[in-house]
Design a protein around this motif. Sequence first.
Motif, mmCIF file in Angstrom:
data_model
loop_
_atom_site.group_PDB
_atom_site.id
_atom_site.type_symbol
_atom_site.label_atom_id
_atom_site.label_comp_id
_atom_site.label_asym_id
_atom_site.label_seq_id
_atom_site.Cartn_x
_atom_site.Cartn_y
_atom_site.Cartn_z
ATOM 1 N N LEU A 141 0.834 -1.304 0.065
ATOM 2 C CA LEU A 141 0.042 -0.069 0.121
ATOM 3 C C LEU A 141 0.935 1.165 -0.010
ATOM 4 N N ARG A 142 2.063 1.167 0.761
ATOM 5 C CA ARG A 142 2.763 2.411 0.790
ATOM 6 C C ARG A 142 3.513 2.616 -0.526
ATOM 7 N N VAL A 143 3.726 1.548 -1.336
ATOM 8 C CA VAL A 143 4.355 2.135 -2.711
ATOM 9 C C VAL A 143 3.308 2.299 -3.655
ATOM 10 N N GLY A 144 1.921 2.073 -3.571
ATOM 11 C CA GLY A 144 1.043 2.555 -4.649
ATOM 12 C C GLY A 144 0.219 1.337 -4.877
ATOM 13 N N TYR A 145 0.192 0.176 -4.654
ATOM 14 C CA TYR A 145 -0.557 -0.886 -4.942
ATOM 15 C C TYR A 145 -2.018 -0.888 -4.507
ATOM 16 N N ARG A 146 -2.864 -1.312 -5.285
ATOM 17 C CA ARG A 146 -4.388 -1.107 -4.838
ATOM 18 C C ARG A 146 -4.415 -2.352 -3.675
ATOM 19 N N ARG A 147 -5.764 -2.129 -2.846
ATOM 20 C CA ARG A 147 -5.935 -2.933 -1.720
ATOM 21 C C ARG A 147 -5.727 -4.380 -2.127
ATOM 22 N N ARG A 148 -6.445 -4.777 -3.438
ATOM 23 C CA ARG A 148 -6.586 -6.287 -3.718
ATOM 24 C C ARG A 148 -5.019 -6.880 -4.231
ATOM 25 N N SER A 149 -4.289 -6.129 -4.783
ATOM 26 C CA SER A 149 -3.137 -6.285 -4.917
ATOM 27 C C SER A 149 -2.210 -6.528 -3.809
ATOM 28 N N ALA A 150 -2.335 -5.438 -2.688
ATOM 29 C CA ALA A 150 -1.710 -5.544 -1.577
ATOM 30 C C ALA A 150 -2.084 -6.722 -0.888
ATOM 31 N N LEU A 151 -3.406 -7.106 -0.789
ATOM 32 C CA LEU A 151 -3.559 -8.430 -0.172
ATOM 33 C C LEU A 151 -3.006 -9.601 -0.494
ATOM 34 N N PHE A 152 -2.860 -9.883 -1.734
ATOM 35 C CA PHE A 152 -2.047 -10.734 -2.484
ATOM 36 C C PHE A 152 -0.579 -10.846 -2.022
ATOM 37 N N ILE A 153 -0.102 -9.664 -2.029
ATOM 38 C CA ILE A 153 1.579 -9.511 -1.643
ATOM 39 C C ILE A 153 1.592 -9.963 -0.337
ATOM 40 N N GLY A 154 0.552 -9.397 0.665
ATOM 41 C CA GLY A 154 0.593 -9.962 2.128
ATOM 42 C C GLY A 154 0.538 -11.478 2.037
ATOM 43 N N MET A 155 -0.088 -11.932 1.408
ATOM 44 C CA MET A 155 -0.295 -13.595 1.311
ATOM 45 C C MET A 155 1.005 -14.140 1.037
#
Length: 172
Positions: A141-155
């Motif tokens: 989120l900090r570098v600009g990804y959207r929430r859905r993409s950020a969720l996948f990155i977190g996973m």
Amino acid sequence: MASPQEHALPPPPARRRAAWTFSGVYGTLLASGLLAALERTGEQYSPFYDATWVLVTAVVAALAHGYAHHMTSHQPGSPGHLWTGLGHAVWQEWPLVAATLPSVALLMLAGLTGWPEYEVTGVALILNTALLFGWGIFAALRVGYRRRSALFIGMADAAIGVVIIVANAVIK
């Protein structure tokens, strides 16, 4: 003719501001790997010893990482510039050390309360996996990804924690 370094653009502001979160991910992974490696089933358990090794390894890794970053980006200049730049590069690695502190705190708590090694290692690995999930989302989120993409990155970050948990179970 100018060197390629003189024309190199600095990273975008969002990426510079988020750089510490990536060190946090690395530090959390480092702590998880050390926790798994230091677990010694059947041997004398010393959580204070383990906590010390997690912290010492994190500090040494931060020093090495900061030094490597500095040496690969160092521009010739005065000796004072060399040391100032090195100090700055090493200081930028503080999140790597800070990210190991939850594991260190759990190990210290285990030493004070007699918490069994197997249980504290399991709790710490699960906690670190949850932290990796949070770090991944926050950094994305900090570098600009959207929430859905950020969720996948977190996973994806949490999946690395799960790999450490599975490896610990299989290897032990």
